[in-house]
Design a protein around this motif. Structure first.
Motif, PDB file in Angstrom:
ATOM      1  N   LEU A  52       0.843  -1.186   0.000  1.00 18.13           N
ATOM      2  CA  LEU A  52       0.000   0.000   0.000  1.00 18.13           C
ATOM      3  C   LEU A  52       0.882   1.242   0.000  1.00 18.13           C
ATOM      4  O   LEU A  52       1.582   1.521   0.980  1.00 18.13           O
ATOM      5  CB  LEU A  52      -0.906   0.002   1.233  1.00 18.13           C
ATOM      6  CG  LEU A  52      -1.799   1.235   1.424  1.00 18.13           C
ATOM      7  CD1 LEU A  52      -2.767   1.390   0.258  1.00 18.13           C
ATOM      8  CD2 LEU A  52      -2.546   1.148   2.750  1.00 18.13           C
ATOM      9  N   ALA A  53       0.880   1.969  -1.116  1.00 17.55           N
ATOM     10  CA  ALA A  53       1.712   3.170  -1.229  1.00 17.55           C
ATOM     11  C   ALA A  53       1.159   4.286  -0.358  1.00 17.55           C
ATOM     12  O   ALA A  53      -0.030   4.318  -0.033  1.00 17.55           O
ATOM     13  CB  ALA A  53       1.771   3.624  -2.687  1.00 17.55           C
ATOM     14  N   ALA A  54       2.017   5.201   0.011  1.00 11.50           N
ATOM     15  CA  ALA A  54       1.622   6.346   0.827  1.00 11.50           C
ATOM     16  C   ALA A  54       2.185   7.618   0.211  1.00 11.50           C
ATOM     17  O   ALA A  54       3.089   7.575  -0.636  1.00 11.50           O
ATOM     18  CB  ALA A  54       2.132   6.178   2.258  1.00 11.50           C
ATOM     19  N   VAL A 102       0.226  -6.979  -5.524  1.00 13.49           N
ATOM     20  CA  VAL A 102      -0.698  -5.843  -5.560  1.00 13.49           C
ATOM     21  C   VAL A 102       0.042  -4.579  -5.137  1.00 13.49           C
ATOM     22  O   VAL A 102       0.656  -4.539  -4.065  1.00 13.49           O
ATOM     23  CB  VAL A 102      -1.902  -6.069  -4.622  1.00 13.49           C
ATOM     24  CG1 VAL A 102      -2.787  -4.824  -4.588  1.00 13.49           C
ATOM     25  CG2 VAL A 102      -2.705  -7.287  -5.058  1.00 13.49           C
ATOM     26  N   VAL A 103      -0.005  -3.568  -5.990  1.00 12.63           N
ATOM     27  CA  VAL A 103       0.497  -2.240  -5.633  1.00 12.63           C
ATOM     28  C   VAL A 103      -0.726  -1.334  -5.539  1.00 12.63           C
ATOM     29  O   VAL A 103      -1.305  -0.940  -6.551  1.00 12.63           O
ATOM     30  CB  VAL A 103       1.494  -1.697  -6.672  1.00 12.63           C
ATOM     31  CG1 VAL A 103       1.983  -0.301  -6.257  1.00 12.63           C
ATOM     32  CG2 VAL A 103       2.671  -2.657  -6.842  1.00 12.63           C
ATOM     33  N   ASP A 104      -1.139  -1.038  -4.309  1.00 12.64           N
ATOM     34  CA  ASP A 104      -2.334  -0.245  -4.069  1.00 12.64           C
ATOM     35  C   ASP A 104      -1.974   1.234  -3.951  1.00 12.64           C
ATOM     36  O   ASP A 104      -0.890   1.584  -3.493  1.00 12.64           O
ATOM     37  CB  ASP A 104      -3.014  -0.730  -2.782  1.00 12.64           C
ATOM     38  CG  ASP A 104      -4.491  -0.367  -2.724  1.00 12.64           C
ATOM     39  OD1 ASP A 104      -4.944   0.428  -3.569  1.00 12.64           O
ATOM     40  OD2 ASP A 104      -5.184  -0.877  -1.823  1.00 12.64           O
ATOM     41  N   GLU A 105      -2.896   2.091  -4.368  1.00 11.48           N
ATOM     42  CA  GLU A 105      -2.696   3.550  -4.436  1.00 11.48           C
ATOM     43  C   GLU A 105      -1.468   3.895  -5.277  1.00 11.48           C
ATOM     44  O   GLU A 105      -0.619   4.716  -4.906  1.00 11.48           O
ATOM     45  CB  GLU A 105      -2.611   4.166  -3.035  1.00 11.48           C
ATOM     46  CG  GLU A 105      -3.931   4.118  -2.280  1.00 11.48           C
ATOM     47  CD  GLU A 105      -5.088   4.826  -2.978  1.00 11.48           C
ATOM     48  OE1 GLU A 105      -4.868   5.482  -4.020  1.00 11.48           O
ATOM     49  OE2 GLU A 105      -6.226   4.713  -2.487  1.00 11.48           O
ATOM     50  N   CYS A 138      -3.424  -0.703  -8.565  1.00 14.88           N
ATOM     51  CA  CYS A 138      -4.717  -0.228  -8.092  1.00 14.88           C
ATOM     52  C   CYS A 138      -4.615   1.247  -7.722  1.00 14.88           C
ATOM     53  O   CYS A 138      -3.581   1.688  -7.201  1.00 14.88           O
ATOM     54  CB  CYS A 138      -5.147  -1.064  -6.882  1.00 14.88           C
ATOM     55  SG  CYS A 138      -6.717  -0.575  -6.138  1.00 14.88           S
ATOM     56  N   GLY A 139      -5.685   2.013  -7.986  1.00 18.90           N
ATOM     57  CA  GLY A 139      -5.635   3.426  -7.631  1.00 18.90           C
ATOM     58  C   GLY A 139      -7.000   4.074  -7.541  1.00 18.90           C
ATOM     59  O   GLY A 139      -7.944   3.664  -8.223  1.00 18.90           O
ATOM     60  N   SER A 140      -7.083   5.116  -6.698  1.00 17.24           N
ATOM     61  CA  SER A 140      -8.331   5.859  -6.501  1.00 17.24           C
ATOM     62  C   SER A 140      -8.422   7.097  -7.369  1.00 17.24           C
ATOM     63  O   SER A 140      -9.512   7.638  -7.543  1.00 17.24           O
ATOM     64  CB  SER A 140      -8.469   6.286  -5.031  1.00 17.24           C
ATOM     65  OG  SER A 140      -8.561   5.171  -4.189  1.00 17.24           O
ATOM     66  N   SER A 141      -7.307   7.572  -7.878  1.00 15.43           N
ATOM     67  CA  SER A 141      -7.353   8.721  -8.775  1.00 15.43           C
ATOM     68  C   SER A 141      -7.682   8.217 -10.176  1.00 15.43           C
ATOM     69  O   SER A 141      -6.814   7.698 -10.892  1.00 15.43           O
ATOM     70  CB  SER A 141      -6.021   9.471  -8.784  1.00 15.43           C
ATOM     71  OG  SER A 141      -6.037  10.471  -9.781  1.00 15.43           O
ATOM     72  N   VAL A 142      -8.947   8.355 -10.546  1.00 14.81           N
ATOM     73  CA  VAL A 142      -9.398   7.829 -11.840  1.00 14.81           C
ATOM     74  C   VAL A 142      -8.621   8.473 -12.977  1.00 14.81           C
ATOM     75  O   VAL A 142      -8.199   7.804 -13.924  1.00 14.81           O
ATOM     76  CB  VAL A 142     -10.914   8.055 -12.008  1.00 14.81           C
ATOM     77  CG1 VAL A 142     -11.380   7.662 -13.401  1.00 14.81           C
ATOM     78  CG2 VAL A 142     -11.682   7.273 -10.952  1.00 14.81           C
ATOM     79  N   SER A 143      -8.401   9.789 -12.890  1.00 11.59           N
ATOM     80  CA  SER A 143      -7.715  10.496 -13.972  1.00 11.59           C
ATOM     81  C   SER A 143      -6.289   9.985 -14.139  1.00 11.59           C
ATOM     82  O   SER A 143      -5.814   9.769 -15.265  1.00 11.59           O
ATOM     83  CB  SER A 143      -7.711  12.001 -13.706  1.00 11.59           C
ATOM     84  OG  SER A 143      -7.128  12.292 -12.448  1.00 11.59           O
ATOM     85  N   THR A 144      -5.570   9.771 -13.031  1.00 10.63           N
ATOM     86  CA  THR A 144      -4.194   9.275 -13.116  1.00 10.63           C
ATOM     87  C   THR A 144      -4.153   7.858 -13.672  1.00 10.63           C
ATOM     88  O   THR A 144      -3.333   7.542 -14.543  1.00 10.63           O
ATOM     89  CB  THR A 144      -3.514   9.307 -11.737  1.00 10.63           C
ATOM     90  OG1 THR A 144      -3.476  10.654 -11.259  1.00 10.63           O
ATOM     91  CG2 THR A 144      -2.090   8.774 -11.816  1.00 10.63           C
ATOM     92  N   MET A 145      -5.033   6.995 -13.198  1.00 11.73           N
ATOM     93  CA  MET A 145      -5.029   5.606 -13.667  1.00 11.73           C
ATOM     94  C   MET A 145      -5.362   5.526 -15.150  1.00 11.73           C
ATOM     95  O   MET A 145      -4.771   4.740 -15.889  1.00 11.73           O
ATOM     96  CB  MET A 145      -6.014   4.775 -12.847  1.00 11.73           C
ATOM     97  CG  MET A 145      -5.651   4.639 -11.373  1.00 11.73           C
ATOM     98  SD  MET A 145      -4.065   3.822 -11.080  1.00 11.73           S
ATOM     99  CE  MET A 145      -4.465   2.124 -11.515  1.00 11.73           C
TER     100      MET A 145
END
Length: 465
Positions: A52-54, A102-105, A138-145
């Motif tokens: 989980l990236a920070a 899994v690389v999250d965020e 995996c990521g929450s920033s839709v635009s970046t992904m």
């Protein structure tokens, strides 16, 4: 937290992992939609590395990633100078053992080093594809992904073997969480929408009024400021986007109306609307009989029930909420809530039409949506071009039973819906929260279908699948 639904997404990941060769999956979607829970559920009972990236310095991100890999393989942490070395180390480990990685965020890593997609491209091309392991970004920033991972310009373009754009739960899916009776479940869904985290914050042993006041009208509650955090995930300066969302939530749905309500000129406004659509925060809708590309009769709607509720009731009343939240609820929210819920009810009824089609209770329709022209509007219209068949339906969230007047009104409206040949086959449906007047169903022919709340409850019941 209890894991709900997501059977299709889990099945896709499992099929990919169990197939021969490597896999590179991309999982993305808005904050709180359940991406991490999905991936943790998938990783359960499988050998995996979960990182989980920070939001921290690049060297520290890299150190933690390598430490996670070393810990998984019970290895001594090696000296690593760059991301290329880090992924080479991971690749060496995957040659001997099959793992899910899994690389999250992931967007947090890109924010510190925008060359990271190039390092992962080399890892996929030179190492991962020679293994049976699976990489998930995996990521929450839709635009970046979408731009840095899935976009044509990305070094990773064309490398993925699958992707999941994780969406909020439909109402039917959310019923597994919402334990109220159906009418109150629809009211509750009109507040939380289908975002799993928002759904699970509510205590369904308490009333909806208590949940709203505890979870949304308290300045210390998570949901009180949630939309601002959501917008800051994607946008550096969210103020104008906030004003647009508030205007749309309050009923200004055409570009001219939004421009007038916000003071934003039509030129810049179109770009803001495009951005909000790309982020799935608003939807553009045209009459179901029109072409989405050609029609100029577009309307905009907030795409999420929670955001629609928040921008309708919380954002405009923040000062009052800080001083007297109970007065805001009693005087502003509760009296107006049926109007807000009525829109949600239309969406729930549209889900019901699709479910009735799946079960064979309705003939199939290839396209279902809303229709309007001038002041005329039909809540649900279904089109079956191959069979020259049209469905016209109205949805009433009223305290009184539906009677004969609505039947005649819908028949009159049908004549104004220009679609298909003159001898088209017309079917009708009525959905009513409070049921129907005595004798109505018996007086209508087989082209009419009537759904009360109890009928919808049966239709949505998983026991009848």
């Amino acid at each position: 937290m209890t894991f709900y639904n997501r059977d299709d997404e889990l099945a896709a990941l499992e099929t990919a992992f169990n197939s021969p060769g490597h896999d590179f999956y991309v999982v993305y979607g808005r904050r709180r939609v359940g991406k991490t829970e999905l991936l943790k559920e998938f990783c359960t009972d499988r050998p995996h590395i979960y990182y989980l990236a920070a939001q921290e310095a690049e060297h520290r991100q890299r150190e933690k990633f390598v430490e996670q890999v070393a810990d998984t393989f019970d290895d001594r942490v090696p000296r690593i100078d760059g991301w290329d070395d880090a992924f080479e180390y991971l690749g060496d480990k995957l040659t001997s053992e099959r793992h899910v990685v899994v690389v999250d965020e992931f967007p947090y890593l890109i924010a510190e080093n925008d060359s990271l997609p190039s390092y992962i491209q080399a890892f996929v091309d030179e190492q991962l594809q020679h293994t049976d392991s699976m990489l998930v970004l995996c990521g929450s920033s839709v635009s970046t992904m979408e731009s840095e991972v899935l976009g044509h310009e990305s070094p990773l373009y064309g490398r993925r073997t699958g992707q999941i754009d994780l969406q909020p739960f439909s109402f039917q899916q959310a019923r597994d969480v919402i334990t109220y009776d159906l009418a109150d479940a629809i009211r509750s869904y009109s507040v939380t929408g289908g975002t799993p985290m928002y759904l699970t914050l509510f205590d369904y042993d308490r009333t909806l009024a208590e949940n709203i006041q505890t979870q949304l009208l308290s300045p210390t509650a998570v949901l009180y400021n949630e939309p601002e955090f959501l917008l800051r995930t994607e946008l550096r300066n969210p103020a104008r986007y906030m004003s647009i969302l508030e205007a749309v939530a309050l009923g200004h749905t055409t570009p001219n109306e939004i421009s007038g309500a916000t003071g934003i000129d039509p030129g810049p406004l179109s770009k803001y609307l495009q951005t909000l659509r790309r982020l799935r925060l608003i939807d553009r809708e045209v009459p179901v009989t029109a072409s989405s590309q050609k029609s100029k009769r577009s309307q905009y709607h907030v795409a999420d029930e929670f955001l629609r509720f928040w921008f309708r009731y919380v954002e405009p009343n923040r000062s009052s909420i800080e001083e007297a939240p109970t007065i805001v609820f009693d005087g502003t929210i509760e009296p107006d809530l049926p109007t807000h819920v009525a829109t949600t009810f239309e969406d729930v009824c549209q889900e019901a039409v699709w479910e009735a089609i799946r079960r064979g209770e309705f003939d199939p329709y290839s396209k279902i949506g809303r229709w309007w022209y001038g002041e005329e509007e039909v809540d649900i219209v279904g089109l079956a071009p191959d069979d020259d068949r049209i469905l016209l339906a109205e949805c009433k969230w009223t305290a009184e039973p539906v009677g004969y007047a609505l039947v005649e009104n819908l028949r009159d409206k049908a004549e104004n819906v220009r679609w298909g040949p003159g001898n088209r086959e017309e079917r009708f449906a009525l959905f009513s929260r409070s049921g129907f007047v005595d004798g109505l169903e018996e007086d209508l022919d087989s082209n009419w279908s009537l759904f009360s709340i109890d009928d919808l409850d049966i239709l949505f019941s998983n026991n009848n699948l």
